[in-house]
Design a protein around this motif. Structure first.
Motif, PDB file in Angstrom:
ATOM      1  N   THR A  10       0.834  -1.204   0.000  1.00 31.02           N
ATOM      2  CA  THR A  10       0.000   0.000   0.000  1.00 31.02           C
ATOM      3  C   THR A  10       0.865   1.249   0.000  1.00 31.02           C
ATOM      4  O   THR A  10       0.658   2.171  -0.801  1.00 31.02           O
ATOM      5  CB  THR A  10      -0.929   0.004   1.222  1.00 31.02           C
ATOM      6  N   LEU A  11       1.848   1.294   0.875  1.00 30.04           N
ATOM      7  CA  LEU A  11       2.725   2.457   0.943  1.00 30.04           C
ATOM      8  C   LEU A  11       3.525   2.607  -0.347  1.00 30.04           C
ATOM      9  O   LEU A  11       3.708   3.725  -0.856  1.00 30.04           O
ATOM     10  CB  LEU A  11       3.655   2.345   2.146  1.00 30.04           C
ATOM     11  N   ALA A  12       3.983   1.505  -0.901  1.00 28.65           N
ATOM     12  CA  ALA A  12       4.722   1.558  -2.166  1.00 28.65           C
ATOM     13  C   ALA A  12       3.852   2.113  -3.284  1.00 28.65           C
ATOM     14  O   ALA A  12       4.305   2.939  -4.097  1.00 28.65           O
ATOM     15  CB  ALA A  12       5.237   0.167  -2.526  1.00 28.65           C
ATOM     16  N   ALA A  13       2.590   1.691  -3.320  1.00 34.19           N
ATOM     17  CA  ALA A  13       1.672   2.175  -4.356  1.00 34.19           C
ATOM     18  C   ALA A  13       1.362   3.656  -4.179  1.00 34.19           C
ATOM     19  O   ALA A  13       1.260   4.403  -5.164  1.00 34.19           O
ATOM     20  CB  ALA A  13       0.385   1.354  -4.332  1.00 34.19           C
ATOM     21  N   LEU A  14       1.205   4.104  -2.936  1.00 36.16           N
ATOM     22  CA  LEU A  14       0.967   5.528  -2.685  1.00 36.16           C
ATOM     23  C   LEU A  14       2.151   6.367  -3.172  1.00 36.16           C
ATOM     24  O   LEU A  14       1.970   7.409  -3.797  1.00 36.16           O
ATOM     25  CB  LEU A  14       0.729   5.759  -1.191  1.00 36.16           C
ATOM     26  N   ARG A  15       3.346   5.920  -2.891  1.00 40.50           N
ATOM     27  CA  ARG A  15       4.534   6.654  -3.332  1.00 40.50           C
ATOM     28  C   ARG A  15       4.608   6.699  -4.857  1.00 40.50           C
ATOM     29  O   ARG A  15       4.969   7.719  -5.450  1.00 40.50           O
ATOM     30  CB  ARG A  15       5.787   5.988  -2.763  1.00 40.50           C
ATOM     31  N   GLU A  16       4.278   5.579  -5.482  1.00 36.20           N
ATOM     32  CA  GLU A  16       4.338   5.519  -6.939  1.00 36.20           C
ATOM     33  C   GLU A  16       3.329   6.467  -7.577  1.00 36.20           C
ATOM     34  O   GLU A  16       3.630   7.160  -8.550  1.00 36.20           O
ATOM     35  CB  GLU A  16       4.073   4.092  -7.410  1.00 36.20           C
ATOM     36  N   ARG A  17       2.127   6.524  -7.017  1.00 36.65           N
ATOM     37  CA  ARG A  17       1.066   7.326  -7.631  1.00 36.65           C
ATOM     38  C   ARG A  17       1.190   8.818  -7.322  1.00 36.65           C
ATOM     39  O   ARG A  17       0.784   9.647  -8.122  1.00 36.65           O
ATOM     40  CB  ARG A  17      -0.309   6.817  -7.181  1.00 36.65           C
ATOM     41  N   PHE A  18       1.727   9.165  -6.135  1.00 29.59           N
ATOM     42  CA  PHE A  18       1.769  10.575  -5.740  1.00 29.59           C
ATOM     43  C   PHE A  18       3.160  11.190  -5.779  1.00 29.59           C
ATOM     44  O   PHE A  18       3.304  12.397  -5.599  1.00 29.59           O
ATOM     45  CB  PHE A  18       1.149  10.746  -4.354  1.00 29.59           C
ATOM     46  N   GLY A  19       4.180  10.386  -6.008  1.00 27.24           N
ATOM     47  CA  GLY A  19       5.507  10.923  -6.251  1.00 27.24           C
ATOM     48  C   GLY A  19       6.273  11.328  -5.001  1.00 27.24           C
ATOM     49  O   GLY A  19       5.819  11.129  -3.870  1.00 27.24           O
ATOM     50  N   PRO A  20       7.445  11.925  -5.203  1.00 31.57           N
ATOM     51  CA  PRO A  20       8.350  12.224  -4.080  1.00 31.57           C
ATOM     52  C   PRO A  20       7.851  13.315  -3.138  1.00 31.57           C
ATOM     53  O   PRO A  20       8.401  13.481  -2.047  1.00 31.57           O
ATOM     54  CB  PRO A  20       9.642  12.668  -4.792  1.00 31.57           C
ATOM     55  N   SER A  21       6.837  14.085  -3.556  1.00 27.60           N
ATOM     56  CA  SER A  21       6.340  15.147  -2.669  1.00 27.60           C
ATOM     57  C   SER A  21       5.363  14.609  -1.623  1.00 27.60           C
ATOM     58  O   SER A  21       4.884  15.376  -0.790  1.00 27.60           O
ATOM     59  CB  SER A  21       5.643  16.239  -3.484  1.00 27.60           C
ATOM     60  N   LEU A  22       5.069  13.307  -1.643  1.00 28.59           N
ATOM     61  CA  LEU A  22       4.089  12.743  -0.713  1.00 28.59           C
ATOM     62  C   LEU A  22       4.615  12.738   0.718  1.00 28.59           C
ATOM     63  O   LEU A  22       5.728  12.301   0.993  1.00 28.59           O
ATOM     64  CB  LEU A  22       3.736  11.310  -1.133  1.00 28.59           C
ATOM     65  N   MET A  23       3.777  13.228   1.627  1.00 22.10           N
ATOM     66  CA  MET A  23       4.060  13.168   3.059  1.00 22.10           C
ATOM     67  C   MET A  23       2.826  12.573   3.732  1.00 22.10           C
ATOM     68  O   MET A  23       1.702  12.972   3.419  1.00 22.10           O
ATOM     69  CB  MET A  23       4.336  14.572   3.591  1.00 22.10           C
ATOM     70  N   ILE A  24       3.019  11.602   4.611  1.00 20.43           N
ATOM     71  CA  ILE A  24       1.889  10.960   5.278  1.00 20.43           C
ATOM     72  C   ILE A  24       1.884  11.369   6.750  1.00 20.43           C
ATOM     73  O   ILE A  24       2.898  11.286   7.438  1.00 20.43           O
ATOM     74  CB  ILE A  24       1.958   9.429   5.137  1.00 20.43           C
ATOM     75  N   GLU A  25       0.710  11.828   7.200  1.00 21.16           N
ATOM     76  CA  GLU A  25       0.527  12.259   8.583  1.00 21.16           C
ATOM     77  C   GLU A  25      -0.626  11.483   9.183  1.00 21.16           C
ATOM     78  O   GLU A  25      -1.625  11.220   8.507  1.00 21.16           O
ATOM     79  CB  GLU A  25       0.230  13.764   8.623  1.00 21.16           C
TER      80      GLU A  25
END
Length: 396
Positions: free
Chosen positions: A180-195
């Motif tokens: 799930t985390l890998a897919a989120l990074r792939e779809r939203f790119g390097p600017s993704l921050m999770i809080e």
């Protein structure tokens, strides 16, 4: 060694320029439109230094002249303000039933906002819905998704670096998978921050709500799930392992709506005091039409004695948890949020119990930020990160 020393010496002026630009940007964001002379007075920097930094910020498109100050002695002074279109921030709130999102420009103005009911049955489908929601929001603003400077995702759970995955994700099926985390990074790119979503709500309270002028407060969310965001000395605290505020795992299991299976999965307090527990307690008590916690609270307001007893029990459980927070952290303020935390009459019921339990009484208030609290917190966190990134790039 000479090469290293030379490199450090060469880097020093660039670092000083970057620091100066960050200082000026912070004042322009908070106080603009503002003149060079006013910036020099506020920062203590010389007028030539301020002029050089402003020139750099203008060239990179982060600030612009918006007018002139007149009516005071001396020549008219140019006024500087953040250029809103220099970047855009996306905030997303991942819930079990709803996905919410918003896009703000760099001046903090929310340009688009949307809430949709999720139909996803697994994590990958939920990610695709988030991608679709992002595209819709961007289209409303009139920008491309590639123009987003920063993305912040408010999600249940905490990040575990050992697993490189989110853990303690509650009722979101499959959300704790590393895929799930890998897919989120792939779809939203390097600017993704999770809080964490409740921490994001605490950020919103700090930026827009009761926590604006308070150095230390606890935002306690009681609803579908239970959690806490803790702000101490003006800073959000995550703890050594990221679990500061996971009060759903407090070992409180005495509520009549408690479910041992939920306690093992999501913690004793969550199993005893979340919305699902309120519904279970109401049904066991014989409250009619107790299909949701909202209906149980509504019945109590109408005078249903059985429902009122369930609400009183819920207030006692929450007061015990809040009392624990008070005795460990001693914050200036407790803010109750979530569907139950903001329910009519619940603040008064919890406060009444706290007067009997707590050694001291901080202020206790109900949040007034509504269902968009997590998105607002994500946008606030994203704006701070975006400015750091943009200033660093401009100085580079």
């Amino acid at each position: 060694m000479t090469v290293v020393a030379g490199g450090a010496a060469a880097a020093r002026p660039q670092l000083i320029r970057e620091i100066n630009e960050k200082v000026l940007l912070d004042h322009i964001r908070r106080s603009g439109p503002i003149s060079r002379t006013e910036l020099a007075g506020l920062t203590g920097l010389s007028k030539p230094t301020v002029s050089a930094a402003l020139g750099s910020l203008e060239r990179t498109g982060l600030v612009h002249v918006t007018g002139q100050r007149t009516g005071v002695p001396g020549p008219a002074a140019n006024l500087y303000e953040v250029r809103p279109e220099a970047g855009f921030v996306l905030g997303l709130d991942v819930g079990r039933e709803y996905l919410r999102g918003g896009i703000a420009d760099l001046a903090g103005t929310v340009r688009s906002r949307l809430s949709v009911r999720t139909k996803a049955v697994d994590a990958m489908a939920r990610i695709q819905e988030l991608v679709d929601l992002t595209a819709t929001l961007a289209a409303e603003v009139g920008i491309e998704v590639t123009q987003l400077t920063q993305t912040v995702l408010g999600s249940p759970g905490v990040y575990d670096p050992r697993l490189d995955a989110l853990t303690l994700t509650g009722r979101l099926s499959g959300w704790d998978s590393p895929a799930t985390l890998a897919a989120l990074r792939e779809r939203f790119g390097p600017s993704l921050m999770i809080e964490n979503d409740v921490d994001a709500a605490a950020i919103a309270e700090r930026a827009h709500g009761h926590g604006r002028d308070v150095d230390s407060f606890a935002f306690v969310s009681v609803g579908t799930g239970i959690g806490m965001g803790l702000v101490l000395d003006g800073k959000l605290r995550h703890g050594s392992h990221g679990v500061a505020g996971e009060i759903g795992y407090l070992p409180f299991t005495e509520g009549s709506g408690s479910d041992p299976r939920d306690a093992r999965k999501r913690g004793g307090f969550d199993a005893s005091a979340s919305a699902a527990a309120v519904v279970r307690a109401a049904r066991r008590a014989g409250v009619r039409g107790a299909s949701t916690a909202e209906k149980v609270f509504a019945a109590a307001v109408r005078g249903d004695a059985l429902a009122a007893a369930v609400v009183a029990e819920e207030a006692l459980l929450v007061a015990k948890a809040v009392c624990t927070v008070i005795t460990v952290v001693d914050p200036d303020l407790i803010v109750l949020g979530g569907g139950i935390g903001q329910a009519p009459g619940f603040l008064e019921a919890v406060t009444k119990q706290l007067h009997q339990l707590a050694p001291v009484m901080p202020e206790v208030k109900a949040s007034v930020l509504g269902t968009e609290t997590v998105v607002a917190g994500c946008l606030a966190a994203g704006l701070d990160r975006a400015w750091q990134t943009l200033v660093g790039n401009s100085a580079g």
